[in-house]
Design a protein around this motif. Structure first.
Motif, PDB file in Angstrom:
ATOM      1  N   ASP A  28      -3.971  -0.848   5.250  1.00  0.00           N
ATOM      2  CA  ASP A  28      -3.331  -0.278   3.962  1.00  0.00           C
ATOM      3  C   ASP A  28      -4.556   0.116   2.905  1.00  0.00           C
ATOM      4  N   ASP A  30      -5.579   0.306  -1.651  1.00  0.00           N
ATOM      5  CA  ASP A  30      -5.380   0.061  -2.739  1.00  0.00           C
ATOM      6  C   ASP A  30      -5.692   1.269  -3.909  1.00  0.00           C
ATOM      7  N   LEU A  31      -4.386   1.607  -4.403  1.00  0.00           N
ATOM      8  CA  LEU A  31      -4.484   2.667  -5.286  1.00  0.00           C
ATOM      9  C   LEU A  31      -5.573   2.650  -6.296  1.00  0.00           C
ATOM     10  N   SER A  50      -2.454  11.724  -8.762  1.00  0.00           N
ATOM     11  CA  SER A  50      -2.344  11.140  -7.485  1.00  0.00           C
ATOM     12  C   SER A  50      -1.240  11.037  -6.972  1.00  0.00           C
ATOM     13  N   VAL A  52       1.223   9.192  -3.878  1.00  0.00           N
ATOM     14  CA  VAL A  52       1.440   8.173  -2.837  1.00  0.00           C
ATOM     15  C   VAL A  52       2.612   8.269  -1.954  1.00  0.00           C
ATOM     16  N   GLY A  53       2.552   8.581  -0.654  1.00  0.00           N
ATOM     17  CA  GLY A  53       3.787   8.477   0.286  1.00  0.00           C
ATOM     18  C   GLY A  53       3.955   7.285   0.841  1.00  0.00           C
ATOM     19  N   THR A  54       5.304   7.184   0.910  1.00  0.00           N
ATOM     20  CA  THR A  54       5.603   5.818   1.648  1.00  0.00           C
ATOM     21  C   THR A  54       6.767   6.001   2.502  1.00  0.00           C
ATOM     22  N   HIS A 102      -5.071   8.704   4.835  1.00  0.00           N
ATOM     23  CA  HIS A 102      -4.169   8.751   5.683  1.00  0.00           C
ATOM     24  C   HIS A 102      -3.969   7.608   6.589  1.00  0.00           C
ATOM     25  N   ARG A 103      -3.080   7.115   6.583  1.00  0.00           N
ATOM     26  CA  ARG A 103      -2.793   5.880   7.729  1.00  0.00           C
ATOM     27  C   ARG A 103      -2.119   6.299   8.859  1.00  0.00           C
ATOM     28  N   ASP A 111       6.058   0.873   3.573  1.00  0.00           N
ATOM     29  CA  ASP A 111       4.433   1.026   3.784  1.00  0.00           C
ATOM     30  C   ASP A 111       4.041   2.171   3.142  1.00  0.00           C
ATOM     31  N   GLN A 112       2.789   2.317   2.485  1.00  0.00           N
ATOM     32  CA  GLN A 112       2.158   3.335   2.074  1.00  0.00           C
ATOM     33  C   GLN A 112       1.561   4.084   3.394  1.00  0.00           C
ATOM     34  N   LEU A 115      -2.274   8.888   0.570  1.00  0.00           N
ATOM     35  CA  LEU A 115      -2.841   8.871  -0.805  1.00  0.00           C
ATOM     36  C   LEU A 115      -3.537  10.087  -0.839  1.00  0.00           C
TER      37      LEU A 115
END
Length: 176
Positions: A28, A30-31, A50, A52-54, A102-103, A111-112, A115
């Motif tokens: 993850d 942290d923004l 910004s 943030v996609g979840t 990107h995760r 979950d995020q 970003l």
């Protein structure tokens, strides 16, 4: 807390200034930390935008239809593709900086995933560049998504609406 003698930014934040523009990771993010990295030491920043996609728990409006999502990428190629997209954003918009995280791996609802953060002197450029980068990511970045549903696993394709969003920037996508 020690501060940078010129910018007044906490020392641990100025140490992060050299952070890469593109990061692909399984963990993850942290923004607040990532925004601080992007802004660190740049007194010309007047705006930060910004996105943030979840992970949602639904598809087509059906709650609970997604139990997890797995994202895969092509290491090296993915980062290079996103770097080129950030270069395009710098050419199109008067922005000071951009960062994309990107995760990948197995993710759960809430979950995020991604970003996109952009800095500029004024908000309009940040908003536009952030939207441009996200529209590109949805259709052109080399990621593959697999959703787990009650009917089993399925690979997710870009949607027609995603292609239309990219087209408004003059980029034609042929995902369908």
């Amino acid at each position: 807390m020690d501060q940078h003698p010129v910018s007044g930014v906490p020392a641990e934040q100025t140490a992060l200034q050299g952070a890469p523009r593109v990061v692909i990771q399984s963990g993850d993010f942290d923004l607040s930390t990532e925004i601080a990295r992007l802004r660190a030491g740049d007194a010309g920043v007047g705006a930060v935008c910004s996105f943030v996609g979840t992970v949602r728990d639904r598809t087509a409006g059906t709650p609970g239809s997604i139990s997890s999502m797995e994202l895969e990428h092509y290491p090296g190629m993915t980062e290079k593709s996103i770097e080129a997209m950030i270069d395009q954003a710098h050419q199109r918009f008067d922005i000071l900086g951009a960062r994309v995280i990107h995760r990948v791996g197995l993710l759960q609802p809430l979950d995020q995933i991604v970003l996109v953060a952009v800095t500029s002197a004024h908000r309009g450029e940040s908003f536009q560049a952030c939207e441009f980068l996200m529209d590109y990511l949805k259709t052109q970045a080399p990621f593959w998504k697999k959703e787990q549903t009650p009917e089993g696993a399925r690979w997710v394709d870009a949607r027609v609406t995603d292609d239309a969003a990219l087209a408004k920037w003059g980029i034609v996508s042929s995902n369908f």
